[in-house]
Design a protein around this motif. Structure first.
Motif, PDB file in Angstrom:
ATOM      1  N   ASN A  70       0.821  -1.212   0.000  1.00 36.87           N
ATOM      2  CA  ASN A  70       0.000   0.000   0.000  1.00 36.87           C
ATOM      3  C   ASN A  70       0.853   1.259   0.000  1.00 36.87           C
ATOM      4  N   THR A  71       2.023   1.173   0.628  1.00 35.95           N
ATOM      5  CA  THR A  71       2.903   2.335   0.703  1.00 35.95           C
ATOM      6  C   THR A  71       3.369   2.785  -0.668  1.00 35.95           C
ATOM      7  N   ALA A  72       3.400   1.860  -1.624  1.00 39.08           N
ATOM      8  CA  ALA A  72       3.831   2.222  -2.975  1.00 39.08           C
ATOM      9  C   ALA A  72       2.885   3.211  -3.635  1.00 39.08           C
ATOM     10  N   PHE A  73       1.675   3.350  -3.086  1.00 38.70           N
ATOM     11  CA  PHE A  73       0.693   4.260  -3.676  1.00 38.70           C
ATOM     12  C   PHE A  73       0.639   5.612  -2.961  1.00 38.70           C
ATOM     13  N   VAL A  74       1.596   5.867  -2.092  1.00 36.67           N
ATOM     14  CA  VAL A  74       1.677   7.174  -1.437  1.00 36.67           C
ATOM     15  C   VAL A  74       2.412   8.155  -2.340  1.00 36.67           C
ATOM     16  N   ASP A  75       1.800   9.294  -2.578  1.00 38.00           N
ATOM     17  CA  ASP A  75       2.432  10.367  -3.347  1.00 38.00           C
ATOM     18  C   ASP A  75       2.476  11.617  -2.473  1.00 38.00           C
ATOM     19  N   PRO A  76       3.593  11.853  -1.781  1.00 34.69           N
ATOM     20  CA  PRO A  76       3.683  13.015  -0.889  1.00 34.69           C
ATOM     21  C   PRO A  76       3.570  14.359  -1.589  1.00 34.69           C
ATOM     22  N   PHE A  77       3.623  14.385  -2.922  1.00 30.94           N
ATOM     23  CA  PHE A  77       3.473  15.653  -3.630  1.00 30.94           C
ATOM     24  C   PHE A  77       2.014  16.095  -3.721  1.00 30.94           C
ATOM     25  N   ILE A  78       1.062  15.186  -3.503  1.00 28.54           N
ATOM     26  CA  ILE A  78      -0.342  15.587  -3.521  1.00 28.54           C
ATOM     27  C   ILE A  78      -0.584  16.580  -2.389  1.00 28.54           C
ATOM     28  N   GLY A  79      -1.142  17.723  -2.718  1.00 30.05           N
ATOM     29  CA  GLY A  79      -1.410  18.752  -1.717  1.00 30.05           C
ATOM     30  C   GLY A  79      -0.307  19.770  -1.539  1.00 30.05           C
ATOM     31  N   THR A  80       0.797  19.628  -2.282  1.00 31.73           N
ATOM     32  CA  THR A  80       1.883  20.602  -2.140  1.00 31.73           C
ATOM     33  C   THR A  80       1.629  21.882  -2.917  1.00 31.73           C
ATOM     34  N   GLU A  81       0.668  21.865  -3.829  1.00 28.14           N
ATOM     35  CA  GLU A  81       0.283  23.079  -4.537  1.00 28.14           C
ATOM     36  C   GLU A  81      -1.124  23.470  -4.119  1.00 28.14           C
ATOM     37  N   GLY A  82      -1.547  24.655  -4.528  1.00 29.52           N
ATOM     38  CA  GLY A  82      -2.830  25.161  -4.067  1.00 29.52           C
ATOM     39  C   GLY A  82      -2.732  25.516  -2.597  1.00 29.52           C
ATOM     40  N   GLU A  83      -3.783  25.181  -1.844  1.00 33.46           N
ATOM     41  CA  GLU A  83      -3.824  25.526  -0.423  1.00 33.46           C
ATOM     42  C   GLU A  83      -3.543  24.334   0.483  1.00 33.46           C
ATOM     43  N   GLY A  84      -3.098  23.210  -0.102  1.00 35.32           N
ATOM     44  CA  GLY A  84      -2.905  22.006   0.704  1.00 35.32           C
ATOM     45  C   GLY A  84      -1.828  22.125   1.756  1.00 35.32           C
ATOM     46  N   HIS A  85      -0.682  22.756   1.397  1.00 35.74           N
ATOM     47  CA  HIS A  85       0.430  22.992   2.309  1.00 35.74           C
ATOM     48  C   HIS A  85       0.971  21.706   2.919  1.00 35.74           C
ATOM     49  N   THR A  86       0.907  20.601   2.183  1.00 34.00           N
ATOM     50  CA  THR A  86       1.421  19.352   2.722  1.00 34.00           C
ATOM     51  C   THR A  86       2.941  19.295   2.604  1.00 34.00           C
ATOM     52  N   SER A 125       2.725  19.843   8.593  1.00 37.71           N
ATOM     53  CA  SER A 125       2.156  19.508   7.296  1.00 37.71           C
ATOM     54  C   SER A 125       0.693  19.906   7.229  1.00 37.71           C
ATOM     55  N   GLY A 126       0.341  20.567   6.138  1.00 33.67           N
ATOM     56  CA  GLY A 126      -1.061  20.852   5.852  1.00 33.67           C
ATOM     57  C   GLY A 126      -1.662  21.991   6.633  1.00 33.67           C
ATOM     58  N   THR A 127      -0.851  22.831   7.245  1.00 38.69           N
ATOM     59  CA  THR A 127      -1.375  23.867   8.126  1.00 38.69           C
ATOM     60  C   THR A 127      -1.472  25.214   7.428  1.00 38.69           C
ATOM     61  N   GLY A 128      -2.276  26.091   8.022  1.00 39.51           N
ATOM     62  CA  GLY A 128      -2.373  27.464   7.561  1.00 39.51           C
ATOM     63  C   GLY A 128      -1.726  28.400   8.565  1.00 39.51           C
ATOM     64  N   GLY A 129      -1.922  29.705   8.367  1.00 40.04           N
ATOM     65  CA  GLY A 129      -1.372  30.676   9.301  1.00 40.04           C
ATOM     66  C   GLY A 129       0.126  30.843   9.153  1.00 40.04           C
ATOM     67  N   GLY A 130       0.733  31.451  10.175  1.00 42.84           N
ATOM     68  CA  GLY A 130       2.163  31.692  10.161  1.00 42.84           C
ATOM     69  C   GLY A 130       2.957  30.407  10.240  1.00 42.84           C
ATOM     70  N   ALA A 131       4.195  30.446   9.731  1.00 44.07           N
ATOM     71  CA  ALA A 131       5.028  29.247   9.662  1.00 44.07           C
ATOM     72  C   ALA A 131       5.562  28.848  11.033  1.00 44.07           C
ATOM     73  N   LYS A 132       5.921  27.572  11.152  1.00 48.79           N
ATOM     74  CA  LYS A 132       6.522  27.023  12.360  1.00 48.79           C
ATOM     75  C   LYS A 132       7.672  26.099  11.954  1.00 48.79           C
ATOM     76  N   TYR A 133       8.751  26.138  12.743  1.00 49.50           N
ATOM     77  CA  TYR A 133       9.889  25.230  12.586  1.00 49.50           C
ATOM     78  C   TYR A 133      10.786  25.577  11.388  1.00 49.50           C
ATOM     79  N   GLY A 134      11.308  24.543  10.711  1.00 53.44           N
ATOM     80  CA  GLY A 134      12.338  24.743   9.690  1.00 53.44           C
ATOM     81  C   GLY A 134      13.706  24.913  10.324  1.00 53.44           C
ATOM     82  N   ASN A 135      13.986  24.104  11.354  1.00 54.42           N
ATOM     83  CA  ASN A 135      15.210  24.273  12.142  1.00 54.42           C
ATOM     84  C   ASN A 135      16.352  23.378  11.652  1.00 54.42           C
TER      85      ASN A 135
END
Length: 746
Positions: free
Chosen positions: A22-38, A78-88
């Motif tokens: 099942n893991t072979a069907f994971v596409d982490p790029f889904i939601g990286t564009e638009g408002e998904g913020h994944t 992942s997937g959040t709105g508002g101001g950014a957090k982390y990136g350390n």
């Protein structure tokens, strides 16, 4: 270059080998564009380390598709709105004499899988790969031939994309130390961000597979040959030099901690040990497979599998387990952070985990209670080891009630009731966005939050649901007086129901009300400068944020967001026939925001009136149209997996009413879905004609089922739900309607 071709052949072989997983069907790029913020980088289920790219002008996840990469940092949401957090703790490989050449670079040939991320940095043609454990990560950089190959470690970096709503992170402190000729350690302290949190510190310890031949350290960009740039209010960096052959790989193994560099080193050694890159990658893949194999769907469509398993994958990126990583107090309770936010996740993500990973759900609730014991309030949201922001009610109440009615063991429910009652009775004072219930003085005296306080409408509605949760737990613990008291308060939403307000020919809407009891017909919202600074006179279509009457949605939506008291809602709207027409208008005119949580439950109101087929129509339309394999294939912020979990439930064919032990049946997307429950038990949903939409009849474990809902026990005990399908709408489910709020004796 030859090593690129070899890389892609290896990746292809690996993909073929796991084609049935099942893991072979994971596409982490889904939601990286638009408002998904994944977040597309390397991650682990509930993992503390999320290792991936940070881009110029990034979103909350650090990533922008087709942007320019600044480097790769170790902490993300992942997937959040508002101001950014982390990136350390950012790492950037490059080629050149000095860091003057380090600028954001275009990238290409991306690969993202569960537990793995790779890309090529176009500026220097360096291949970057990374994989993770829960608390450590491995960078693998493939360099061209050069005597100026470098790896920069930036201890001062953090995500920042403008001071959105005043929520920008703020640098506090950093330190970096070069150890021998193959290790670097240090830390970064940052505060603020989305939840206006206090300072948090991320420590790291990094080891290299190849000794460096030289180094330079920096403080605020000034070069030095000092091995240690001691703690200061200036950003510190270390740049390591290598001579590389064509296609030579250098690995950087990094442990992360919120306690100390010594603990970061411990995390590095204990979780990575002697494992090589491919072994760590395989372990991450297997950990994800353990989660994703808990649900198996029958479909020949790879696209359908990709959407489903990516949605399930997103549901397990947050919250984050930080076992033995609590910098504030010592406790035997396993620590979790990044409840970002329960307002988003209580409806879908946590009920999903209650079915699939109940032990984890127990751990998270115990962590919430541990926070209450040491800090005084349950969080509605928490990140960076600090509570905030409270968007709606004290929604941890609902998470706890949901666990109780579904029989989760190992939770001190007496302590939980104490914490929930404090939410309901003791104003947090000061910053009412941090925790507890803002406007509580109004709510507990007037029966609603007046326009003297922000978000008075959404707060009143959500406090009513939270009070219902308290009543639920009190009743279960045999505390009848408390049960009656909070059951009575669960109807407080009615105090903002203006029965004379008319819109589209329908009467009765949640409307602003003054503290003197008068309806606030001239209620004015002045938006923040960040939102344009405009002045808005409130009406039933007005949406807003922190200062608004209703948070992130309109009265058309919130007036229908009463999942615990549908029976009364029907009456308030003028009866079933009128509410059905009102719902039709709501969906047909696109007043429904599928991208936002307050409307998650609204399609199921039809089912409470015996119109199951209309629920099916709406849900099917959302599943088919709003979720795709595209990079913008999520309808709005994924909200820490809440949006993904909504899809998972409805694609399986049932959906939870959080805080209650029932699930509303819709129409499964697949011919068969099986949930692995452990101990040899499974729960399977089938439909006899996959191409048909409507339910004609149903059997549960071989016996006729005439209701369009299930009880939790009927799922976790295992069994088979067989749906006989029809091409046309039917009256199935009208015989026995779902339960609604009982009335009190008060």
């Amino acid at each position: 270059m030859k090593f690129f071709n070899l890389f892609f052949l290896i990746s292809l072989s690996f993909s073929i080998a796991v084609a049935q997983k099942n893991t072979a069907f994971v596409d982490p790029f889904i939601g990286t564009e638009g408002e998904g913020h994944t977040f597309p980088g390397a991650s682990f289920p509930f993992g503390m380390v999320k290792l991936g790219p940070d881009c110029e002008g990034h979103s909350n996840s650090g990533y922008i598709s087709n942007g320019k990469i600044e480097g790769f940092s170790h902490t993300h949401v992942s997937g959040t709105g508002g101001g950014a957090k982390y990136g350390n703790i950012l790492v950037r490989p490059f080629i050149g004499k000095s860091t003057d050449r380090v600028s954001a670079t275009a990238f290409s040939d991306e690969v993202a899988e569960a537990g793995y991320y790779a890309t090529t940095l176009d500026q220097d043609k360096i291949r970057a790969e990374m994989t993770v454990t829960e608390n450590a990560g491995i960078h693998q950089y493939t360099f061209p031939k050069s005597n100026q190959s470098k790896i920069l470690i930036d201890a001062g970096h953090h995500l920042f994309f403008g001071d959105q709503w005043g929520e920008a992170q703020q640098f506090v402190d950093s330190e970096i130390e070069v150890i021998g000729n193959n290790a670097v350690a240090g830390y970064s302290t940052v505060r603020h961000g989305w939840n206006f949190g206090g300072a948090y510190t991320v420590y790291f310890y990094a080891e290299l597979s190849k000794p460096f031949i030289g180094f330079t350290t920096y403080k605020s960009g000034k070069e030095s040959n000092k091995k240690v740039q001691f703690a200061s209010k200036e950003k510190t960096q270390a740049c390591l030099s290598f001579q590389t052959k064509e296609g030579e790989q250098i690995q950087l193994r990094v442990g992360i901690s919120f306690l100390s560099t010594a603990r970061a080193k411990h995390n590095l050694k204990s979780s990575l040990g002697e494992l090589n890159f491919e072994q760590v990658k395989a372990n991450a893949f297997n950990q994800w497979e353990n989660i994703l194999s808990k649900i198996n769907i029958e479909t020949k469509s790879e696209a359908e599998k990709t959407v489903f398993y990516t949605s399930l994958y997103h549901s397990y990126l947050m919250p984050v387990c930080r076992e033995d990583e609590n910098p504030k107090w010592k406790s035997e309770v396993k620590n979790y952070d990044d409840f970002y936010a329960l307002w988003d996740t209580y409806r879908t993500s946590h009920p999903l985990m209650t079915i699939l990973t109940p032990n984890r759900q127990v751990e998270m609730i115990n962590s919430l209670l541990d926070i209450y014991k040491h800090e005084g309030y349950l969080p509605d949201a928490r990140s960076g080891n600090d509570n905030g922001r409270t968007q709606g009610g004290s929604t941890a109440d609902i998470v706890i009630a949901d666990a109780f009615v579904k029989g989760l063991k190992g939770i001190d429910y007496e302590l939980a009731l104490e914490a929930m009652i404090k939410n309901a009775e003791v104003s947090p004072g000061g910053d009412e966005r941090k925790e507890g219930r803002g406007g509580l003085s109004d709510y507990n005296t007037l029966g609603y939050v007046s326009t003297d306080f922000e978000r008075s409408g959404s707060r009143t509605i959500e406090y009513s649901l939270c009070d219902y949760s308290i009543a639920t737990l009190a009743k279960g613990l045999g505390k009848n007086d408390l049960y009656q008291k909070y059951l009575h308060r669960a109807s407080n939403w009615e105090n903002l129901w203006d029965e004379n307000y008319d819109s589209e020919g329908y009467k009765g809407f949640i409307m602003p009300r003054k503290s003197n009891g008068e309806w606030h017909s001239d209620f004015i919202l002045v938006n923040r400068e960040a939102d344009g600074g405009d002045t808005i006179r409130f009406n039933e279509f007005t949406t807003g944020y922190w200062e608004a009457f209703l948070y992130e949605s309109s009265s058309w939506e919130y007036s229908l967001a009463i999942p615990h008291d549908v029976k009364t809602l029907i009456k308030k709207c003028g009866g079933e026939e009128i509410l059905e027409k009102r719902l039709d208008t709501f969906f047909e005119k696109d007043y429904f925001l599928v991208s936002n949580e307050p409307g998650f439950f609204t399609p199921f109101l039809y089912t409470y009136m015996g119109k199951h087929h209309r629920t099916v129509d709406v849900v099917k339309g959302i599943l088919d149209q709003e979720y795709t394999t595209a990079r913008n294939g999520i309808p709005g912020n994924d909200d820490s997996g809440a949006m993904g979990a909504w899809f998972v439930f409805n694609a399986m064919g049932f959906y939870p009413n959080a805080g209650q032990d029932i699930y509303l049946i819709s129409s499964p997307k697949y011919p068969s879905t099986t949930i692995e429950l452990g101990e040899g038990k499974t729960f399977t949903v089938t439909k006899d004609h996959p191409e048909r939409t409507y339910v004609k009849s149903a059997k549960l474990n071989g016996k006729p089922l005439n209701r369009a809902f299930l009880y939790h026990k009927e799922i976790i005990d295992g069994g088979l739900l067989e749906l006989s399908m029809s091409k046309k709408p039917t009256q199935w489910g009208a015989e026995q309607l779902p339960p609604s709020l009982p009335k009190t004796n008060l």
